[in-house]
Design a protein around this motif. Structure first.
Motif, PDB file in Angstrom:
ATOM      1  N   VAL A 137       0.819  -1.218   0.000  1.00  0.00           N
ATOM      2  CA  VAL A 137       0.000   0.000   0.000  1.00  0.00           C
ATOM      3  C   VAL A 137       0.856   1.273   0.000  1.00  0.00           C
ATOM      4  CG1 VAL A 137      -1.981  -1.094   1.111  1.00  0.00           C
ATOM      5  CG2 VAL A 137      -0.209  -0.035   2.530  1.00  0.00           C
ATOM      6  N   ALA A 141       0.934   2.992  -3.487  1.00  0.00           N
ATOM      7  CA  ALA A 141      -0.360   3.223  -4.146  1.00  0.00           C
ATOM      8  C   ALA A 141      -0.250   4.268  -5.259  1.00  0.00           C
ATOM      9  CB  ALA A 141      -1.415   3.642  -3.119  1.00  0.00           C
ATOM     10  N   ARG A 145       0.923  -6.427   2.474  1.00  0.00           N
ATOM     11  CA  ARG A 145      -0.079  -5.343   2.402  1.00  0.00           C
ATOM     12  C   ARG A 145      -0.448  -4.976   0.963  1.00  0.00           C
ATOM     13  NH1 ARG A 145       0.939  -0.404   6.009  1.00  0.00           N
ATOM     14  NH2 ARG A 145      -1.321  -0.430   6.145  1.00  0.00           N
ATOM     15  N   MET A 182      -2.785  -4.221  -2.437  1.00  0.00           N
ATOM     16  CA  MET A 182      -3.909  -3.316  -2.670  1.00  0.00           C
ATOM     17  C   MET A 182      -5.076  -4.055  -3.327  1.00  0.00           C
ATOM     18  SD  MET A 182      -1.666  -0.208  -4.277  1.00  0.00           S
ATOM     19  CE  MET A 182      -3.088   0.714  -4.865  1.00  0.00           C
ATOM     20  N   TYR A 226      -9.255   2.335  -4.309  1.00  0.00           N
ATOM     21  CA  TYR A 226      -8.272   1.390  -3.768  1.00  0.00           C
ATOM     22  C   TYR A 226      -8.508   1.219  -2.271  1.00  0.00           C
ATOM     23  CZ  TYR A 226      -5.449   2.467  -7.978  1.00  0.00           C
ATOM     24  OH  TYR A 226      -4.993   2.633  -9.266  1.00  0.00           O
ATOM     25  N   HIS A 227      -8.341  -0.020  -1.817  1.00  0.00           N
ATOM     26  CA  HIS A 227      -8.392  -0.316  -0.384  1.00  0.00           C
ATOM     27  C   HIS A 227      -7.220  -1.221  -0.023  1.00  0.00           C
ATOM     28  CE1 HIS A 227     -12.510   1.200  -0.588  1.00  0.00           C
ATOM     29  NE2 HIS A 227     -12.531   1.215   0.727  1.00  0.00           N
ATOM     30  N   GLY A 228      -6.942  -1.284   1.259  1.00  0.00           N
ATOM     31  CA  GLY A 228      -5.950  -2.219   1.769  1.00  0.00           C
ATOM     32  C   GLY A 228      -6.594  -3.495   2.272  1.00  0.00           C
ATOM     33  N   LEU A 277      -7.693   3.753   0.400  1.00  0.00           N
ATOM     34  CA  LEU A 277      -6.357   4.285   0.107  1.00  0.00           C
ATOM     35  C   LEU A 277      -6.383   5.473  -0.851  1.00  0.00           C
ATOM     36  CD1 LEU A 277      -4.519   0.889  -0.530  1.00  0.00           C
ATOM     37  CD2 LEU A 277      -4.454   2.246   1.568  1.00  0.00           C
TER      38      LEU A 277
END
Lengths: 189, 189
Positions: A73, A76, A160, A162, A171-173, B178
């Motif tokens: 992440v 990103a 970690r 994405m 986007y998320h973790g 993110l």
């Protein structure tokens, strides 16, 4: 009662991977993809999809190799940049401050800064429509020692990676640990 | 210096999807898969991989249809159960307390309790090795109204899909937001 959303690429979750290849001039390039996944256990294979218009499409066909680079992440912005720009116009590695390392196994570069990378030999391509699927046989996986568990496997909480959400384009973790697969369902059976 | 981990299916992240189909007796069945992903934008297509030994493999070939059912994290045990058991031996829907709804568009059932489902017509199959890829053209996506954003799209923080980590075999949820794709990388370019 469910609501119909029509014909859209609304699967969740999707990965965020940077596909590494060399172009016809030998320049290392990266293409950010969310269309992909593991597609076979024996032999271990991973698939990613690209449009013929992309610079990477011709590169992978010519060299019959690519890498799948998993950004943590912390990368990103770099990951997103490599999905916006084209390797025809810019040197994405240089612009994003990333280091291209030539794989010793396949004719493709990988990203030195990323925690987890997969080296692939092109097994076959599949025309699906506007995208071509590139199916790669995994010839090695490499990881930073710092992301490995005691058993030497990549710990997702240290890698970690994405997640991409199609259409909404966020986007998320990675979130909380939910349990062990092939285990937590046993109480039902 | 990266450490070589050998030839393994170590991509991250992978989805957790339950593939719905009808068997030769018309019984609805579910197969939990982590090998899959979106593979084309036009037409929107999703691919999932199954071994020929699975009960679902023959079902999808015969009916030329399947659904991709995205479980929220509240259904982690049911999702895992459907990956441990076989539709040859049990009625997975009944055992897991899930409701099979016949799609009005394709010859396959979906899971009424899951927040997000994708109905697919089989476009083609691809033999990759020990697994067959089933590429499905998305004919509709359906979602629970409660997981939709104001714009009517599935909010990943409400769907709460699961993530599978291969080899280590753990499940995780979705983590922190993110940033916006096709946006946060612009400051590099």
């Amino acid at each position: 009662m469910k609501k119909s959303l029509g014909v859209q690429t609304l699967a969740q979750p999707c990965p965020v991977w940077l596909v590494g290849s060399y172009d016809s001039e030998g320049k290392p390039n990266l293409a950010t993809v969310a269309w992909g996944g593991i597609c076979c256990s024996k032999p271990p294979c991973v698939t990613i999809s690209l449009r013929p218009a992309t610079h990477s499409h011709a590169s992978i066909l010519a060299r019959k190799a690519f890498t799948v680079n998993v950004p943590g992440v912390a990368f990103a912005k770099q990951a997103d940049y490599c999905g916006i720009s084209s390797g025809r116009d810019v040197d994405k590695f240089a612009a994003a401050g990333l280091t291209a390392v030539k794989s010793d196994l396949v004719d493709a570069p990988y990203v030195d800064e990323f925690p987890l990378i997969i080296e692939c030999r092109l097994q076959q391509t599949v025309e699906v429509g506007g995208h071509t699927q590139f199916i790669g046989e995994i010839v090695d996986v490499k990881a930073d020692p710092g992301v490995l568990t005691e058993k030497g496997l990549p710990d997702i909480e240290k890698v970690r990676p994405m997640i991409f959400t199609p259409v909404i384009r966020t986007y998320h973790g990675i979130g909380d640990y939910l349990g062990q697969a092939f285990s937590i369902g046993k109480e039902i059976g």
